[in-house]
Enzyme design. Structure first.
Site, PDB file in Angstrom:
ATOM      1  CG  ASP A   1      -3.424   8.977   7.944  1.00 34.32           C
ATOM      2  OD1 ASP A   1      -3.448   7.752   8.146  1.00 34.32           O
ATOM      3  OD2 ASP A   1      -3.563   9.486   6.814  1.00 34.32           O
TER       4      ASP A   1
ATOM      5  CD  GLU B   1      -2.911   0.241   2.538  1.00 37.06           C
ATOM      6  OE1 GLU B   1      -2.912   1.350   3.082  1.00 37.06           O
ATOM      7  OE2 GLU B   1      -3.383  -0.785   3.058  1.00 37.06           O
TER       8      GLU B   1
ATOM      9  CE1 TYR C   1      -7.734  -0.229   7.007  1.00 33.07           C
ATOM     10  CE2 TYR C   1      -6.550   0.166   4.965  1.00 33.07           C
ATOM     11  CZ  TYR C   1      -6.612   0.234   6.331  1.00 33.07           C
ATOM     12  OH  TYR C   1      -5.570   0.771   7.044  1.00 33.07           O
TER      13      TYR C   1
END
Lengths: 268, 398
Positions: free
Chosen positions: A60, A49, A174
């Site tokens: 994040d 990735e 995911y």
């Protein structure tokens, strides 16, 4: 079947989970990224990735935020990331997924960007701030250019939404392991194990289930594979090594990947 | 289709939407449902009206600025005095409404972002009044520039979280608030301070701020029997402008002017004029105009007024721009400072530097209009917080 799905199936046939490794392209420099990728792949990463840095990464935590900033400061542009992806693909037969926020893709033009990505041998995309409801144009462009669209599911995702998300996804699903942002944690919570057990029946027979966010040690990998995940996604653990940028960085990365990969095999 | 019917499915034409991580989708859906229920509930409306009247001090006056009008020799200039609302700015209209909503939803912890600190202070005030825990994210750069507001929030029992990431300013405090929200969804309400973010926030903030425009309409009618010819408001994220414009969206005889911050000048690149100089993008959960480079990276902004220093803008403004219902213009730092000084001397009112941008444009517009016409300028806040900045700008020693 996409090459991403095939890799997971192949690991599964051997009784293993797949290891998905995340790094920020361009961190510390675009020139070093292929070497870092090389170390990870040699260590046992099955799918790579590549983060494409964005100025405002709301999903994040501090580790990946800092990596993105280092990459941007090193002059990393979306096109450079695609060039790096192609360099890696020319050396390794490993699927590459680009993970970025929607704006850089949108700015260049969704169809144009995805077309360019395909030319650069990219296999799929993860766009964490693009929920399925807003993804019509992106889905159409991905279909046209034969790219996988990997959507995310979260602990808060209801079963009803989950069906929609699984239907829109290709490559793998995911699963975000917990409430929060990306970043290494010391333990895998019981709630993550329960979450995997809740989600797994929705993906079984349809699409591989990969789990990320907070997965950083061989023990974590073992736990989530044992709980029913097909793949483990590890990012911050690699980036913590990269940010030190020591002379032995690539050796450390390879050894870490090796230990993580080994943990997918011991899982029952 | 009437413009006031938007958003439709969370969108203003093509703008708006909901571009957020999956983990937030359920919470945002719940918020939307809770808000629609509250909006229809007379008891919620009664509570809000009570706090707006008894605590915030509404209605705020609509004041005819006779001296300024005479000086400019054109259209009459009226000032909507949001600077007289509790806390010294329009921000409280929204924080009071959303804090009541948070309480109704059973949330105990409220998080907010702040740039200059005005929204942070307004959040702290509303939360203290309603017995909610307030946590405010503020970039370390802004904390340094606005130390007084940091202390003010602490006095009001709020917790201030300095944000070290990115450019350490408003946009980064928003990023950090989102990150906190995804981590603490169960207990936490994210109280966004402007008409921005994912749907339903732009609508919720607009609705709570539209008390400004509703009052203008009623007060102006009472004074003159008609409608004003033009409304002028400054635009950063765009909440005071949206609150001013929205009740007039379908009154097409009323011209709407949004004034952005041109900083040191659009051509210098040091500005925050998103609608004038930006391009379409997806940022902070919404599809709208943003200031970005050719690679889609969000650009740093500049304005003498911290409250306009934002590289995005509310999606409804993008919609009003391309549908040509509103006209978006800009005022530079120097023009805003001049307007600040003029209004202070002529009318005895220190306007916030943000609002000074609107005053600056009204001063250009009035002489071009007939004496029989009227302009309403929304004075979104008071300028006491800006006195040091003004002194530095004009080189005065305090």
């Amino acid at each position: 079947m996409s090459s991403i799905t095939k890799v997971v199936q192949k690991a599964k046939a051997k009784g293993n989970g797949a290891l998905i490794g995340y790094i920020m392209a361009g961190d510390p420099t675009p020139e070093l990224t292929p070497k870092i990728a090389d170390a990870l792949i040699k260590g046992g990463v099955d799918i790579l990735e590549l983060g494409l840095p964005f100025s405002d990464p709301i999903a994040d935590g501090p580790t990946i935020q800092a990596a993105g900033l280092r990459a941007l400061n090193a002059g990393t542009t979306p096109l450079k990331v695609l060039e790096v992806a192609k360099q890696i693909k020319q050396q390794h037969d490993v699927p590459i997924v680009i993970m970025t926020y929607y704006n850089p893709v949108f700015r260049l033009g969704v169809d144009k960007f995805l077309g360019l990505a395909k030319e650069h041998m990219v296999d799929g995309f993860i766009v964490p701030d693009l929920p399925v409801e807003e993804a019509t144009e992106y889905k159409a462009a991905a279909k046209k250019h034969d790219l996988d669209t990997i959507f995310l599911a979260a602990p808060s995702t209801t079963n009803q939404r989950l069906t929609k998300i699984v239907d829109a996804s290709s490559g793998f699903l995911y699963l975000v392991s917990r409430y929060g942002v990306t970043g290494a944690k010391t333990t895998v919570e019981d709630s993550t194990v329960q979450l995997i057990k809740r989600i797994q029946p929705f993906t079984a027979e349809k699409i591989p289930l990969a789990v990320g966010f907070g997965i950083s040690t061989p023990k974590h990998v073992e736990q989530i594979i044992a709980a029913g995940a097909d793949a483990a996604i590890v990012g911050s653990a690699f980036i913590n090594i990269i940010q030190n940028n020591s002379p032995t960085m690539n050796k450390e990365l390879q050894a870490t990947a090796k230990a993580l990969k080994a943990a997918t095999k011991t899982a029952k | 289709m009437k413009l006031s019917n938007y958003p439709i499915d969370g969108k203003y034409g093509k703008y708006g939407g909901r571009f957020v991580p999956e983990v937030l989708m359920e919470a945002i859906g719940e918020l939307e449902q809770a808000y629609y229920k509250a909006r229809k509930d007379p008891e919620f409306q009664r509570q809000l009206d009570y706090y707006l009247a008894e605590f915030v001090g509404r209605p705020t006056p609509l004041y005819l600025a006779e001296n300024l009008t005479r000086k400019l020799g054109g259209a009459k200039i009226y000032l909507k005095r949001e600077d007289l609302a509790h806390g010294g700015a329009h921000k409280i209209n929204n924080t009071m409404g959303q804090a009541l909503l948070a309480k109704r939803m059973g949330k105990t912890r409220v998080i907010a972002e702040t740039g200059a600190g005005q929204h942070g202070v307004a959040t702290a005030i509303a939360c203290a009044a309603l017995g909610l825990k307030a946590v405010v994210f503020m970039g370390t750069e802004d904390c340094e520039r606005q130390r007084l507001n940091v202390f003010r929030m602490k006095l009001l029992n709020a917790e201030v979280h300095p944000v070290e990431s990115g450019s350490k300013t408003l946009k980064d405090s928003i990023n950090e608030a989102f990150r906190d929200w995804v981590t603490n969804l169960e207990t936490t309400y994210y109280l966004i301070g402007s008409t921005m973010g994912p749907h339903p926030y732009p609508m919720i903030v607009r609705d709570f701020q539209s008390v400004i425009g509703k009052e203008i309409k009623a007060q102006f009618k009472q004074k003159t029997g008609g409608l004003p010819d033009a409304l002028v408001a400054c635009v950063g994220g765009g909440s005071n402008a949206m609150g001013t414009f929205y009740p007039f969206e379908d009154d097409t005889s009323v011209k709407l002017y949004g004034v952005e911050a041109a900083g040191e000048g659009i051509e210098t690149g040091k500005h925050a004029a998103t609608l004038a100089a930006g391009s379409e993008g997806v940022f902070h959960g919404m599809y709208t105009y943003v200031l970005q480079d050719s690679n889609g990276q969000i650009q740093p902004t500049h304005s003498v007024s911290a409250g306009l220093d934002y590289p995005g803008v509310g999606p409804e403004h993008s919609f009003l721009k391309i549908s040509k219902r509103a006209e978006y213009t800009f005022a530079a730092d120097k023009e805003a400072v001049d307007a600040f000084l003029t209004l202070s001397r002529e009318e005895g009112i220190l306007p916030a530097l943000e609002s000074s941008h609107a005053v600056a444009y009204a001063m250009k517009l009035a002489p071009k209009m007939e004496k029989t016409q009227s302009i309403v300028v929304t004075l979104s806040g008071r300028g006491d917080k800006d006195v040091q900045t003004i002194a530095d700008y004009i080189g005065a020693k305090i």
